[in-house]
Design a protein around this motif. Structure first.
Motif, PDB file in Angstrom:
ATOM      1  N   SER A 157      30.295  39.875  29.445  1.00  0.00           N
ATOM      2  CA  SER A 157      29.715  39.923  30.788  1.00  0.00           C
ATOM      3  C   SER A 157      30.800  40.243  31.829  1.00  0.00           C
ATOM      4  O   SER A 157      31.776  39.505  31.972  1.00  0.00           O
ATOM      5  CB  SER A 157      29.076  38.577  31.133  1.00  0.00           C
ATOM      6  N   ILE A 158      30.607  41.319  32.530  1.00  0.00           N
ATOM      7  CA  ILE A 158      31.535  41.701  33.602  1.00  0.00           C
ATOM      8  C   ILE A 158      31.518  40.625  34.688  1.00  0.00           C
ATOM      9  O   ILE A 158      32.566  40.247  35.221  1.00  0.00           O
ATOM     10  CB  ILE A 158      31.141  43.081  34.196  1.00  0.00           C
ATOM     11  N   ASP A 159      30.353  40.086  34.997  1.00  0.00           N
ATOM     12  CA  ASP A 159      30.216  39.082  36.055  1.00  0.00           C
ATOM     13  C   ASP A 159      30.945  37.786  35.696  1.00  0.00           C
ATOM     14  O   ASP A 159      31.637  37.205  36.540  1.00  0.00           O
ATOM     15  CB  ASP A 159      28.738  38.816  36.342  1.00  0.00           C
ATOM     16  N   ALA A 160      30.808  37.332  34.443  1.00  0.00           N
ATOM     17  CA  ALA A 160      31.512  36.114  34.017  1.00  0.00           C
ATOM     18  C   ALA A 160      33.023  36.336  34.039  1.00  0.00           C
ATOM     19  O   ALA A 160      33.783  35.450  34.448  1.00  0.00           O
ATOM     20  CB  ALA A 160      31.047  35.692  32.622  1.00  0.00           C
ATOM     21  N   HIS A 161      33.466  37.515  33.601  1.00  0.00           N
ATOM     22  CA  HIS A 161      34.904  37.810  33.621  1.00  0.00           C
ATOM     23  C   HIS A 161      35.439  37.778  35.054  1.00  0.00           C
ATOM     24  O   HIS A 161      36.471  37.172  35.330  1.00  0.00           O
ATOM     25  CB  HIS A 161      35.183  39.171  32.976  1.00  0.00           C
ATOM     26  N   SER A 194      43.120  35.704  40.495  1.00  0.00           N
ATOM     27  CA  SER A 194      43.931  36.929  40.521  1.00  0.00           C
ATOM     28  C   SER A 194      43.198  38.067  41.244  1.00  0.00           C
ATOM     29  O   SER A 194      43.629  39.210  41.191  1.00  0.00           O
ATOM     30  CB  SER A 194      44.309  37.352  39.105  1.00  0.00           C
ATOM     31  N   ARG A 195      42.098  37.733  41.918  1.00  0.00           N
ATOM     32  CA  ARG A 195      41.304  38.713  42.668  1.00  0.00           C
ATOM     33  C   ARG A 195      40.877  39.888  41.799  1.00  0.00           C
ATOM     34  O   ARG A 195      40.786  41.026  42.264  1.00  0.00           O
ATOM     35  CB  ARG A 195      42.061  39.199  43.902  1.00  0.00           C
ATOM     36  N   ARG A 213      40.712  46.038  38.853  1.00  0.00           N
ATOM     37  CA  ARG A 213      41.809  45.978  39.813  1.00  0.00           C
ATOM     38  C   ARG A 213      42.085  44.502  40.059  1.00  0.00           C
ATOM     39  O   ARG A 213      41.144  43.722  40.254  1.00  0.00           O
ATOM     40  CB  ARG A 213      41.442  46.674  41.111  1.00  0.00           C
ATOM     41  N   ALA A 214      43.370  44.136  40.032  1.00  0.00           N
ATOM     42  CA  ALA A 214      43.733  42.721  40.166  1.00  0.00           C
ATOM     43  C   ALA A 214      45.174  42.602  40.632  1.00  0.00           C
ATOM     44  O   ALA A 214      45.915  43.590  40.706  1.00  0.00           O
ATOM     45  CB  ALA A 214      43.573  42.009  38.822  1.00  0.00           C
ATOM     46  N   LEU A 233      51.175  38.520  38.390  1.00  0.00           N
ATOM     47  CA  LEU A 233      52.627  38.377  38.527  1.00  0.00           C
ATOM     48  C   LEU A 233      53.124  39.008  39.827  1.00  0.00           C
ATOM     49  O   LEU A 233      54.202  39.592  39.894  1.00  0.00           O
ATOM     50  CB  LEU A 233      53.346  38.982  37.316  1.00  0.00           C
ATOM     51  N   GLY A 234      52.284  38.903  40.876  1.00  0.00           N
ATOM     52  CA  GLY A 234      52.654  39.422  42.188  1.00  0.00           C
ATOM     53  C   GLY A 234      52.532  40.929  42.346  1.00  0.00           C
ATOM     54  O   GLY A 234      52.936  41.478  43.367  1.00  0.00           O
ATOM     55  N   LEU A 235      51.977  41.612  41.353  1.00  0.00           N
ATOM     56  CA  LEU A 235      51.874  43.070  41.389  1.00  0.00           C
ATOM     57  C   LEU A 235      50.419  43.524  41.329  1.00  0.00           C
ATOM     58  O   LEU A 235      49.616  42.928  40.604  1.00  0.00           O
ATOM     59  CB  LEU A 235      52.612  43.679  40.192  1.00  0.00           C
ATOM     60  N   PRO A 236      50.073  44.587  42.058  1.00  0.00           N
ATOM     61  CA  PRO A 236      48.723  45.139  41.929  1.00  0.00           C
ATOM     62  C   PRO A 236      48.612  45.880  40.591  1.00  0.00           C
ATOM     63  O   PRO A 236      49.478  46.673  40.236  1.00  0.00           O
ATOM     64  CB  PRO A 236      48.609  46.107  43.112  1.00  0.00           C
ATOM     65  N   ILE A 237      47.563  45.593  39.859  1.00  0.00           N
ATOM     66  CA  ILE A 237      47.348  46.185  38.534  1.00  0.00           C
ATOM     67  C   ILE A 237      45.993  46.887  38.533  1.00  0.00           C
ATOM     68  O   ILE A 237      45.005  46.358  39.048  1.00  0.00           O
ATOM     69  CB  ILE A 237      47.353  45.091  37.428  1.00  0.00           C
ATOM     70  N   ARG A 238      45.961  48.036  37.909  1.00  0.00           N
ATOM     71  CA  ARG A 238      44.701  48.762  37.685  1.00  0.00           C
ATOM     72  C   ARG A 238      44.684  49.131  36.206  1.00  0.00           C
ATOM     73  O   ARG A 238      45.647  49.713  35.698  1.00  0.00           O
ATOM     74  CB  ARG A 238      44.652  50.004  38.568  1.00  0.00           C
TER      75      ARG A 238
END
Length: 150
Positions: A24-28, A35-36, A57-58, A61-66
């Motif tokens: 489930s995308i929503d549960a994840h 981590s937004r 997108r999140a 460790l303080g870095l934007p990740i895609r």
């Protein structure tokens, strides 16, 4: 160097319910609120299926990740595998396996294998990223367990 780890979590759900909750995308998204993390492309809500992709997108460790992952294997309700298509790792593979427990619940087994980019620098990063990702998956699994308890 390759990082590999396994997490086992008992869920008070049938195998089918655990299988669906795990994809489930929503549960994840709810489990990764700290981590937004959010789905920004591909399947962005509901249940993800075979050959479908999701781009996350999140901040980690303080870095934007895609990262974009594709479901590359699915055998309901026993197993599905997601693999990175684009993202921060040289490779990333996450196998989700579901085994009936003795009391009607399910043992969810997560097997993760990743290789970081950047040669020697990547090897150093793996020492941090591996344990960090294992804690993230354990937190996600606790969310799935606790959201279904009672």
């Amino acid at each position: 160097m390759t990082v590999e780890f396994e997490c086992r979590t008992r869920l008070p759900l049938s195998v089918q319910e655990a299988f669906d909750r795990s994809r489930s995308i929503d549960a994840h998204t709810a489990s990764m609120a700290a981590s937004r993390e959010r789905a920004v492309a591909g399947v962005t809500s509901g249940l993800i299926g075979l050959d479908q992709e999701v781009t996350w997108r999140a901040w980690h460790l303080g870095l934007p990740i895609r990262m974009t992952s594709r479901i590359t294997r699915m055998s309901p309700p026993d197993v599905f595998v997601d693999e990175q298509v684009r993202g921060p790792f040289r490779s990333f593979r996450h196998e989700h396996r579901f085994v009936p427990d003795h009391d009607g619940g399910t043992i969810m087994i997560d097997r993760v294998r990743l290789v970081a980019p950047l040669g020697v620098l990547g090897r150093v990063a793996e020492l941090v990223v591996g344990p960090y990702l294992q804690r993230l998956i354990e937190r996600r699994n606790a969310f799935l367990r606790d959201a279904t308890a009672g």
